[in-house]
Design a protein around this motif. Structure first.
Motif, PDB file in Angstrom:
ATOM      1  N   UNK A   1      10.014  -8.615  -8.409  1.00  0.00           N
ATOM      2  CA  UNK A   1      10.064  -7.710  -9.563  1.00  0.00           C
ATOM      3  C   UNK A   1       8.691  -7.565 -10.210  1.00  0.00           C
ATOM      4  N   UNK A   2       8.043  -8.674 -10.505  1.00  0.00           N
ATOM      5  CA  UNK A   2       6.721  -8.620 -11.140  1.00  0.00           C
ATOM      6  C   UNK A   2       5.727  -7.845 -10.276  1.00  0.00           C
ATOM      7  N   UNK A   3       5.732  -8.126  -8.983  1.00  0.00           N
ATOM      8  CA  UNK A   3       4.763  -7.489  -8.091  1.00  0.00           C
ATOM      9  C   UNK A   3       5.041  -5.998  -7.930  1.00  0.00           C
ATOM     10  N   UNK A   4       6.319  -5.619  -7.787  1.00  0.00           N
ATOM     11  CA  UNK A   4       6.617  -4.206  -7.579  1.00  0.00           C
ATOM     12  C   UNK A   4       6.330  -3.375  -8.830  1.00  0.00           C
ATOM     13  N   UNK A   5       6.639  -3.913 -10.007  1.00  0.00           N
ATOM     14  CA  UNK A   5       6.324  -3.201 -11.243  1.00  0.00           C
ATOM     15  C   UNK A   5       4.817  -2.988 -11.359  1.00  0.00           C
ATOM     16  N   UNK A   6       4.039  -4.028 -11.048  1.00  0.00           N
ATOM     17  CA  UNK A   6       2.577  -3.903 -11.105  1.00  0.00           C
ATOM     18  C   UNK A   6       2.075  -2.914 -10.066  1.00  0.00           C
ATOM     19  N   UNK A   7       2.646  -2.965  -8.875  1.00  0.00           N
ATOM     20  CA  UNK A   7       2.207  -2.084  -7.786  1.00  0.00           C
ATOM     21  C   UNK A   7       2.482  -0.615  -8.100  1.00  0.00           C
ATOM     22  N   UNK A   8       3.704  -0.313  -8.511  1.00  0.00           N
ATOM     23  CA  UNK A   8       4.039   1.079  -8.812  1.00  0.00           C
ATOM     24  C   UNK A   8       3.313   1.567 -10.067  1.00  0.00           C
ATOM     25  N   UNK A   9       3.119   0.663 -11.028  1.00  0.00           N
ATOM     26  CA  UNK A   9       2.352   1.044 -12.216  1.00  0.00           C
ATOM     27  C   UNK A   9       0.930   1.433 -11.864  1.00  0.00           C
TER      28      UNK A   9
ATOM     29  N   UNK B   1       0.833  -1.206   0.000  1.00  0.00           N
ATOM     30  CA  UNK B   1       0.000   0.000   0.000  1.00  0.00           C
ATOM     31  C   UNK B   1       0.866   1.253   0.000  1.00  0.00           C
ATOM     32  N   UNK B   2       2.057   1.168   0.619  1.00  0.00           N
ATOM     33  CA  UNK B   2       2.990   2.287   0.573  1.00  0.00           C
ATOM     34  C   UNK B   2       3.459   2.554  -0.852  1.00  0.00           C
ATOM     35  N   UNK B   3       3.504   1.488  -1.663  1.00  0.00           N
ATOM     36  CA  UNK B   3       3.925   1.650  -3.046  1.00  0.00           C
ATOM     37  C   UNK B   3       2.966   2.481  -3.869  1.00  0.00           C
TER      38      UNK B   3
ATOM     39  N   UNK C   1      11.828   3.181 -15.523  1.00  0.00           N
ATOM     40  CA  UNK C   1      12.576   3.323 -14.263  1.00  0.00           C
ATOM     41  C   UNK C   1      12.152   2.265 -13.259  1.00  0.00           C
ATOM     42  N   UNK C   2      10.863   1.935 -13.260  1.00  0.00           N
ATOM     43  CA  UNK C   2      10.357   0.904 -12.350  1.00  0.00           C
ATOM     44  C   UNK C   2      10.962  -0.456 -12.677  1.00  0.00           C
ATOM     45  N   UNK C   3      10.980  -0.802 -13.948  1.00  0.00           N
ATOM     46  CA  UNK C   3      11.531  -2.100 -14.365  1.00  0.00           C
ATOM     47  C   UNK C   3      13.030  -2.163 -14.101  1.00  0.00           C
ATOM     48  N   UNK C   4      13.757  -1.125 -14.514  1.00  0.00           N
ATOM     49  CA  UNK C   4      15.218  -1.114 -14.357  1.00  0.00           C
ATOM     50  C   UNK C   4      15.593  -1.132 -12.874  1.00  0.00           C
ATOM     51  N   UNK C   5      14.969  -0.244 -12.096  1.00  0.00           N
ATOM     52  CA  UNK C   5      15.279  -0.184 -10.674  1.00  0.00           C
ATOM     53  C   UNK C   5      14.924  -1.465  -9.942  1.00  0.00           C
ATOM     54  N   UNK C   6      13.781  -2.068 -10.317  1.00  0.00           N
ATOM     55  CA  UNK C   6      13.364  -3.313  -9.666  1.00  0.00           C
ATOM     56  C   UNK C   6      14.328  -4.450  -9.973  1.00  0.00           C
ATOM     57  N   UNK C   7      14.750  -4.568 -11.218  1.00  0.00           N
ATOM     58  CA  UNK C   7      15.664  -5.650 -11.592  1.00  0.00           C
ATOM     59  C   UNK C   7      17.011  -5.503 -10.894  1.00  0.00           C
ATOM     60  N   UNK C   8      17.532  -4.274 -10.846  1.00  0.00           N
ATOM     61  CA  UNK C   8      18.812  -4.048 -10.164  1.00  0.00           C
ATOM     62  C   UNK C   8      18.673  -4.336  -8.670  1.00  0.00           C
TER      63      UNK C   8
END
Length: 445
Positions: free
Chosen positions: A235-243, A36-38, A62-69
């Protein structure tokens, strides 16, 4: 003791069971990636500098690149835990020595307490968005009790997540995605100017889990299961969340979210069946608070290895409730910056020393492991490099200090520079140089 076979040992002296497969790890980290913070944090993603909003494409990249790194760092930090069976802070005995490991342990306890309080706060705010008549304090206490219970039975909690909660979260995320893509206003305008700062933010969001990855990976059946679960699930979850957060911020209004981060919850609750599906996400948020309380518990065991972890869990659970009730936790962008600056270079030192210099061998995690003062040097230099190269603003006085340092040494930060990568690179190179220098044989006469 039969209980020890199924659950985490009560003290560090017990043998950790290896029961978590790739699906267990993937479900755990996917749930941790949806926060929820995302949703409110997407504001930092789309406008990390405060005056240069990104285009939608730049924000998503930026979300994809940052998440993968970031998740690659977390995944690699999990592997030593699987191989040694030790939690994260105990692993640092091998890097720094037993006594020096107490320093990052205390720092980790402080940040985990902060995160735990943040999570109880956001759970309570999310529940209040659905049930406005129930006071905030009631939800904090309810969430605190549930969090403490989950942390007392951590492996059972992870299996529960995989079997039941993850499916509900996936359905809820799909429901919200369809609605936002149909109803949200078009995302137009913006630039790529703040792209490095946005990547910095996403890396910090991901890498904040580095200090606890081994706490769960120590129970993995294999290093591959731990690494794959972290990188794939998170990675999948964070990209979806921030998107989703980007669209939710647009619907709630940027100015409104800047004034009150929890206002981003309104578009979720307002849609058809929104309260039901948002309720699933609020309930799921307890896995974030559970992970923080449990990792605080095993971090404390590095200091007091013979104390029953259940005692620590109850004490930490009560303390996080008190913090959430009494402390104003309305902003966490600066908090993430500080976490990244401390733990990104520390991870780089650990990675080079463990995987490159010692190749996983002779990693001494005993209570009398000798001090390795030399490893503090790359950690400190990586911390400095982080602040010299980062473009993410935190606290005005702190940022001003580093501006003065740059001017004093004649260093000009370029727009393409990234604090997380800068800090990690310097820490890694210095660790490698020190390691090679120390192992170099004496020159013959």
């Amino acid at each position: 003791m039969s209980h020890g076979v199924e659950e985490v040992p009560l003290t560090l002296e017990g043998e950790p069971p290896k029961t978590l497969g790739v699906l267990d790890q993937g479900a755990l980290w996917a749930n941790l990636g949806v926060s929820l913070l995302g949703f409110s944090g997407a504001l930092f993603l789309i406008n990390p500098l405060g005056d240069a909003p990104l285009t939608l494409g730049a924000a998503l990249v930026a979300t994809v690149v940052g998440s993968l790194i970031g998740t690659a760092m977390v995944g690699l930090s999990a592997i030593p835990g699987t191989r040694t069976g030790q939690p994260a802070m105990v692993l640092l005995r091998g890097l720094f020595g037993a006594r020096i490991s107490y320093v990052p342990t205390v720092l980790n306890i402080v940040q985990m307490l902060g995160w735990g309080a943040f999570e109880l706060w956001v759970i309570a705010k999310g529940a209040t968005a659905i049930f406005g008549s129930v006071p905030y304090q009631v939800w904090v206490i309810v969430a605190g009790v549930l969090t403490t219970a989950l942390s007392i039975w951590p492996l059972g909690s992870i299996r529960l997540l995989r079997r039941y909660v993850t499916v509900g979260v996936i359905i809820a995320m799909i429901w919200f995605t369809v609605f936002f893509l149909r109803e949200a206003p078009p995302q137009t305008g913006g630039t790529w100017t703040a792209f490095p700062a946005a990547v910095d933010y996403v890396i910090a969001l991901s890498v904040s889990w580095v200090p606890m990855a081994a706490d769960f990976a120590r129970h993995s059946r294999s290093s591959r299961a731990a690494f794959t679960g972290v990188v794939g699930g998170y990675t999948l979850a964070q990209v979806a969340c921030l998107g989703l957060g980007v669209y939710a911020v647009a619907m709630a209004g940027v100015a409104q979210v800047q004034a009150d981060g929890t206002s981003v919850f309104s578009p979720f609750v307002a849609m058809p069946l929104g309260a039901l599906f948002f309720g699933i996400l609020v309930l799921r948020e307890t896995d974030q608070s559970f992970a923080n309380v449990y990792s605080t518990t095993v971090s404390l065991q590095n200091l007091l290895p013979r104390v029953d972890r259940r005692v620590f869990s109850v004490l930490i659970g009560v303390l996080t409730v008190v913090i959430a009730l009494l402390v104003d936790v309305t902003s966490y962008g600066a908090f993430l910056g500080v976490i990244g600056a401390v733990f990104v270079p520390m991870f780089a030192v650990l990675a080079v020393d463990y995987f490159v210099l010692r190749r996983g061998e002779s990693w001494n995690t005993a209570q009398d492991a000798p001090s390795r003062w030399s490893m503090l040097v790359p950690w400190a230099l990586g911390f400095v490099a982080y602040w010299l190269t980062t473009s993410t603003p935190t606290v005005e006085a702190w940022d001003g200090l580093w501006t003065s340092v740059r001017e004093a040494i004649g260093f000009t930060r370029q727009t393409w520079m990234n604090g997380a990568l800068g800090g990690a690179l310097v820490a890694a190179l210095v660790t490698l140089l020190i390691g090679l220098a120390l192992r170099r044989p004496a020159v013959r006469r």
